[in-house]
Design a protein around this motif. Structure first.
Motif, PDB file in Angstrom:
ATOM      1  N   GLU A   1       0.836  -1.210   0.000  1.00 21.20           N
ATOM      2  CA  GLU A   1       0.000   0.000   0.000  1.00 21.20           C
ATOM      3  C   GLU A   1       0.870   1.260   0.000  1.00 21.20           C
ATOM      4  OE1 GLU A   1      -3.019  -0.215  -0.719  1.00 21.20           O
ATOM      5  OE2 GLU A   1      -3.973  -1.900   0.283  1.00 21.20           O
ATOM      6  N   GLY A   2       1.967   1.234  -0.769  1.00 15.80           N
ATOM      7  CA  GLY A   2       2.817   2.413  -0.936  1.00 15.80           C
ATOM      8  C   GLY A   2       3.932   2.571   0.084  1.00 15.80           C
TER       9      GLY A   2
ATOM     10  N   ALA B   1      -1.278 -11.297   2.633  1.00 15.71           N
ATOM     11  CA  ALA B   1      -2.411 -11.481   3.549  1.00 15.71           C
ATOM     12  C   ALA B   1      -2.885 -10.157   4.140  1.00 15.71           C
ATOM     13  CB  ALA B   1      -2.020 -12.442   4.669  1.00 15.71           C
ATOM     14  N   SER B   2      -2.023  -9.144   4.156  1.00 11.77           N
ATOM     15  CA  SER B   2      -2.378  -7.870   4.798  1.00 11.77           C
ATOM     16  C   SER B   2      -3.257  -6.985   3.915  1.00 11.77           C
ATOM     17  CB  SER B   2      -1.114  -7.102   5.191  1.00 11.77           C
ATOM     18  OG  SER B   2      -0.450  -6.606   4.032  1.00 11.77           O
ATOM     19  N   VAL B   3      -3.463  -7.388   2.665  1.00  9.76           N
ATOM     20  CA  VAL B   3      -4.243  -6.589   1.722  1.00  9.76           C
ATOM     21  C   VAL B   3      -5.397  -7.442   1.197  1.00  9.76           C
ATOM     22  CG1 VAL B   3      -4.171  -5.360  -0.478  1.00  9.76           C
ATOM     23  CG2 VAL B   3      -2.189  -5.298   1.032  1.00  9.76           C
ATOM     24  N   GLU B   4      -6.600  -6.868   1.236  1.00 13.13           N
ATOM     25  CA  GLU B   4      -7.746  -7.585   0.696  1.00 13.13           C
ATOM     26  C   GLU B   4      -7.684  -7.534  -0.822  1.00 13.13           C
ATOM     27  OE1 GLU B   4     -12.552  -7.292   1.065  1.00 13.13           O
ATOM     28  OE2 GLU B   4     -11.350  -6.732   2.808  1.00 13.13           O
ATOM     29  N   GLU B   5      -7.841  -8.673  -1.490  1.00 11.19           N
ATOM     30  CA  GLU B   5      -7.732  -8.786  -2.943  1.00 11.19           C
ATOM     31  C   GLU B   5      -6.474  -8.083  -3.456  1.00 11.19           C
ATOM     32  OE1 GLU B   5     -11.282  -8.217  -5.272  1.00 11.19           O
ATOM     33  OE2 GLU B   5     -12.508  -8.442  -3.479  1.00 11.19           O
ATOM     34  N   PRO B   6      -5.300  -8.606  -3.098  1.00  8.52           N
ATOM     35  CA  PRO B   6      -4.059  -7.917  -3.461  1.00  8.52           C
ATOM     36  C   PRO B   6      -3.763  -7.934  -4.952  1.00  8.52           C
ATOM     37  CG  PRO B   6      -3.570 -10.049  -2.490  1.00  8.52           C
ATOM     38  CD  PRO B   6      -5.050  -9.841  -2.368  1.00  8.52           C
TER      39      PRO B   6
ATOM     40  N   ASP C   1      -8.528  -2.902  -6.049  1.00  8.37           N
ATOM     41  CA  ASP C   1      -9.532  -1.917  -6.425  1.00  8.37           C
ATOM     42  C   ASP C   1      -9.075  -0.490  -6.155  1.00  8.37           C
ATOM     43  OD1 ASP C   1      -9.682  -1.898  -3.673  1.00  8.37           O
ATOM     44  OD2 ASP C   1     -11.692  -2.785  -3.571  1.00  8.37           O
ATOM     45  N   ALA C   2      -7.805  -0.317  -5.800  1.00  9.77           N
ATOM     46  CA  ALA C   2      -7.283   1.040  -5.538  1.00  9.77           C
ATOM     47  C   ALA C   2      -6.929   1.722  -6.833  1.00  9.77           C
ATOM     48  CB  ALA C   2      -6.060   0.974  -4.638  1.00  9.77           C
TER      49      ALA C   2
END
Length: 114
Positions: free
Chosen positions: A77-78, A91-96, A113-114
């Motif tokens: 996430e940056g 595992a720390s990100v939903e739908e990585p 989805d970001a």
């Protein structure tokens, strides 16, 4: 990541890296909707990463045995996350979603989805 060329026949490959790059990047159409991209050390041939993309869903998967943690920096996430292993980062990100930055030797994991 460049669009995968759908005109490749199953079993065919092409190299997307340039002469003189540190990594040799090769994409192979391994099955009808699956492409596998390997990132190898250009000098030694050591496998640094294998990434599989399903062109029907856009989902990407990494073969964890291929991931060279000493070579890549995980960016989640940056934010650089050298404290995480690959499994924890995914595992720390939903739908990585996964993006490879070969120039900076970074593996970006972010929400798709970001």
């Amino acid at each position: 990541m460049p669009d995968e060329p759908t005109e490749l026949a199953v079993g065919e490959s092409f190299v997307t890296s340039e002469e003189g790059d540190d990594l040799r990047v090769e994409t192979t159409r391994s099955e009808e909707h699956l492409f596998t991209t390997t990132y190898r050390d250009a000098e030694t041939g050591t496998l640094r990463l294998a990434l599989q993309v399903d062109i029907t869903t856009g989902s990407a998967a990494i073969d964890p045995r291929s991931y060279d943690a000493d070579f890549w920096t995980l960016v989640v996430e940056g934010l650089p996350r050298p404290d995480l292993d690959l499994q924890s980062a995914l595992a720390s990100v939903e739908e990585p979603g996964i993006e490879v930055d070969t120039d900076r030797r970074e593996l970006h994991v972010q929400s798709d989805d970001a």
